[in-house]
Structures are given as C-alpha cells and as structure tokens.
Design a protein around this motif. Sequence first.
Motif, short mmCIF file in Angstrom:
data_model
loop_
_atom_site.label_atom_id
_atom_site.label_comp_id
_atom_site.label_asym_id
_atom_site.label_seq_id
_atom_site.Cartn_x
_atom_site.Cartn_y
_atom_site.Cartn_z
N ALA A 1 0.87 -1.19 0.00
CA ALA A 1 0.00 0.00 0.00
C ALA A 1 0.90 1.23 0.00
O ALA A 1 1.93 1.25 0.67
CB ALA A 1 -0.89 -0.02 1.23
N ARG A 2 0.53 2.23 -0.77
CA ARG A 2 1.32 3.47 -0.81
C ARG A 2 1.05 4.28 0.45
O ARG A 2 -0.07 4.27 0.97
CB ARG A 2 0.96 4.32 -2.03
N MET A 3 2.02 5.04 0.89
CA MET A 3 1.82 5.90 2.06
C MET A 3 0.62 6.82 1.83
O MET A 3 -0.19 7.04 2.73
CB MET A 3 3.08 6.74 2.32
N SER A 4 0.50 7.36 0.61
CA SER A 4 -0.60 8.31 0.34
C SER A 4 -1.96 7.61 0.39
O SER A 4 -2.94 8.19 0.85
CB SER A 4 -0.39 8.99 -1.02
N ASP A 5 -2.03 6.35 -0.07
CA ASP A 5 -3.31 5.63 -0.05
C ASP A 5 -3.76 5.36 1.38
O ASP A 5 -4.93 5.50 1.72
CB ASP A 5 -3.19 4.30 -0.81
N ARG B 1 5.34 10.16 -1.20
CA ARG B 1 4.28 9.35 -0.58
C ARG B 1 3.45 8.60 -1.63
O ARG B 1 2.88 7.57 -1.34
CB ARG B 1 3.37 10.23 0.29
N ASN B 2 3.41 9.14 -2.84
CA ASN B 2 2.69 8.47 -3.93
C ASN B 2 3.44 7.25 -4.46
O ASN B 2 2.87 6.41 -5.14
CB ASN B 2 2.44 9.43 -5.09
N GLY C 1 8.41 -0.58 2.71
CA GLY C 1 9.65 0.15 2.48
C GLY C 1 9.88 1.22 3.54
O GLY C 1 11.02 1.46 3.95
N ASN C 2 8.81 1.85 3.99
CA ASN C 2 8.95 2.87 5.03
C ASN C 2 9.53 2.26 6.31
O ASN C 2 10.41 2.85 6.95
CB ASN C 2 7.61 3.54 5.32
#
Length: 346
Positions: free
Chosen positions: A72-76, A103-104, A110-111
């Motif tokens: 999942a993307r940070m922005s999502d 963030r996109n 990964g974070n």
Amino acid sequence: MKEFTYVKAPDMAAALTALRRPGAQLVAGGTELLNWLKDGIEAPDHLVDITGLPLTAVDVGPHGRLRVGALARMSDLAAHPEVARERPVLAQSLLLAASPQLRNMATIGGNLQQRTRCPYFRADTPLPCNKRTPGAGCAALQADDTAQHAIFGWTQECAATHPSDLAVALAALDATILISGPGGERRVPADAFHLTPEEAEPRRHTVLAPDELITGVEVPARPSARLSHYLKVRQRASYEFAVVSAAVALELTAGDTIGSVRIALGGVAHRPWRLTAAEEALRGTELADTDALRAAVAISFADARPLPGNGYKVELAQRAAVRALRAAARPEAPDVHRAGANGGPR
Ligand SMILES: Cc1cc2nc3c(=O)[nH]c(=O)nc-3n(C[C@H](O)[C@H](O)[C@H](O)COP(=O)(O)OP(=O)(O)OC[C@H]3O[C@@H](n4cnc5c(N)ncnc54)[C@H](O)[C@@H]3O)c2cc1C
Ligand code: SF4
C-alpha cells in the motif's frame, strides 16, 4: 554502480525463492533503495521487484481491525477515510512524512525498512560507520557530532536513530508487523521490529532476515485509537525528518482522566521508544494537571543517556509527549491540517 540482475516476482513463492539467492535485495517503491545504490550504501547482485504481488489492499475487518498490505502506498493509507477518522495518529504520521511525490511512490513495507538518516551513514564518500562497515568505527561519536542522535539504547558502536514516522504511530497503536519467509509466516509487535545497537550489531536494522519480506501490518481495534495524535518536531515545517516526535493513543475515563495510554517517541533511539513507566504513572491523571503529566512523563527519562550534542532532546521529547497527550484528547483539532506546507491534504 555495480551491475545487477533484475526480476519482477509474479507471486509470493517466486519472490521468496528469488530472495534466497546470495546478494538478493527487494525493491518496492524504490525511493530509498535507488539512493542507496547511487551512494554505494548497498550493492546487490540481484534486485527482486515485488510490486506485482497482491499486497496493496487496505481492509477494515468486521470487528474494526485494520489490515494494510506491505505494498500500500503511504498516500493511499493516509487518505483512507476509516484511517483518518478512527486512527488519526496513523494518517498524521504519514502526512507529516516526506513529500506528496514520495508518498505516492513509497510503500508501507519500504517505510519500515528505511535506514537511518545519520549523515555519516549516508555519506557518498565512505567514512567510519559501523552500520555500513562492521568494525570501521563511528565517525559521529568520534567527532562528537551527535545533535541528531539517540538518547536511549545507543552504544559506543552506534548512536543512530530510526527515521520512520509511521513506525512510531504503529507502536502507539499496538500494531503487528506481518512477515513471510521460507519457514512460513510470523508476527512481530511493531515496537519490537527495529533493533537498537544494544540489541544487535549496528549492521542489523530490524528483526527481518535477508530471505524474509514484510507482507503487511495489522492494527487492532481499540477505543484508544480514536483519541490518538502524532506530533512531529522538525527543523523546518516541510519535507524534513523528525528531531523528536511523539505518538499517543489514549482512553479517558470520567471527564478528562486518563484511563490507559500508549506513548511512543521517534528521534530518540533506533526504534520507536515506548514510555512504559510513564504510561503506568499516567493512569488516573487529569489531563488538565500539567505538573502531574510532566512528572509522570519524566519517570521514563530517568535512564536517558544524552550525548554531548543532544542533551536538548531530553526536555524537548518530554514536552512533545505532554503536548501530544493533550492533543490526542481533542481530535477535532488535529495537527494534520497544519501539514499543508508539507503537502498535506488540500
Ligand atoms: C527526501 C526524502 C524524505 C523523506 N522523509 C521522510 C519522513 O519525513 N518520514 C518518514 O517516515 N520517511 C521519510 N522518507 C522515507 C520514505 O518514506 C521511504 O523512502 C519510503 O517509505 C520507502 O519505501 P519504498 O517502497 O520506496 O522502499 P524501497 O526504496 O523500495 O525499499 C527500501 C528498503 O525496504 C526494503 N523493502 C521494501 N519493501 C519491503 C517489504 N515488503 N518487505 C521487506 N523489505 C522491504 C527494500 O529491500 C529496501 O531495503 C523520506 C525519503 C526521502 C527520499
Ligand atoms: S552513529 Fe551509527 S550510523 Fe552514524 S556513523 Fe556512527 S555507526 Fe554509523
């Protein structure tokens, strides 16, 4: 840059098989890893791209448990309506991190696996750094250049801090990191995922083995998640890592009395640093009683070990924790709106 092979794994079994090759390394969003390749921090023989795996979902289960796929993307995740409403600390930690463009691209897995921002570790010309080259020494400690370094859990080998904002919020929410490897699946509490130099040699950043991957994160449904807050202190208002940060998840009893609380700090150690002694002492404390809040939080700093350059973090971190406690009790005024300068919600 050293040459490497590249494979895009079609499924989990293929990803785990590819990871078993000596010199293999995962890549997801690439926002960290590509910098490491350019700066010589990593030189893998094989890159295993996992972006084809079905790990992008953000699901809320029937009992309110949140499950987030590692891709999942940070922005999502930050934009998910249930997350912003029911777990504000999570959305805030994401929106106060990096930039909208990053963030996109950047993923949750990964974070959590990003590396320290210690400038000696990141240097593009090699400097003594036990995290990069075991046994090389620690340039930061040798130079007494420790303003950004740890006040808890450090050793003479390394005093780096971990930079993930998300990890700090997950520790406050009592989340679990989900891991897959050749031996099957395992679950690790979010506050035990990262390793301090006291717990493992500096080269090891997390409990993840080289042939394992993060599949997701699970966040339990707790009443305290709703009264939660992430406070990030940084040197400028946008696009900057935390000097210190505080994540709080709170349950109130009658009026404004603290029933139970979890507090995790960022920027003070190489993992989210729980204030467990303070959490115990805060039970039954009135939120309006500033002196009592400060005294309870101070208990967890009795064993702080500031370095010559970072004594200021002891006071700053305590103030951040007290402010975050108060802000958690007022979810109608979240700091996330102040993230506009950082590319927060518009
Ligand atoms: C300029 C800049 C500013 C930033 N500011 C902040 C900030 O303020 N706060 C913050 O928290 N972060 C910040 N970041 C870090 C950013 O959040 C990370 O770069 C990003 O989350 C990494 O995700 P990725 O998918 O791009 O990882 P990648 O670059 O693809 O991978 C990074 C590492 O994670 C490993 N990895 C990736 N996915 C998995 C998985 N599923 N399982 C196991 N290992 C995996 C890779 O093997 C690699 O070792 C910043 C980054 C940059 C470049
Ligand atoms: S503090 Fe750790 S990461 Fe920084 S130079 Fe020393 S050994 Fe390297």
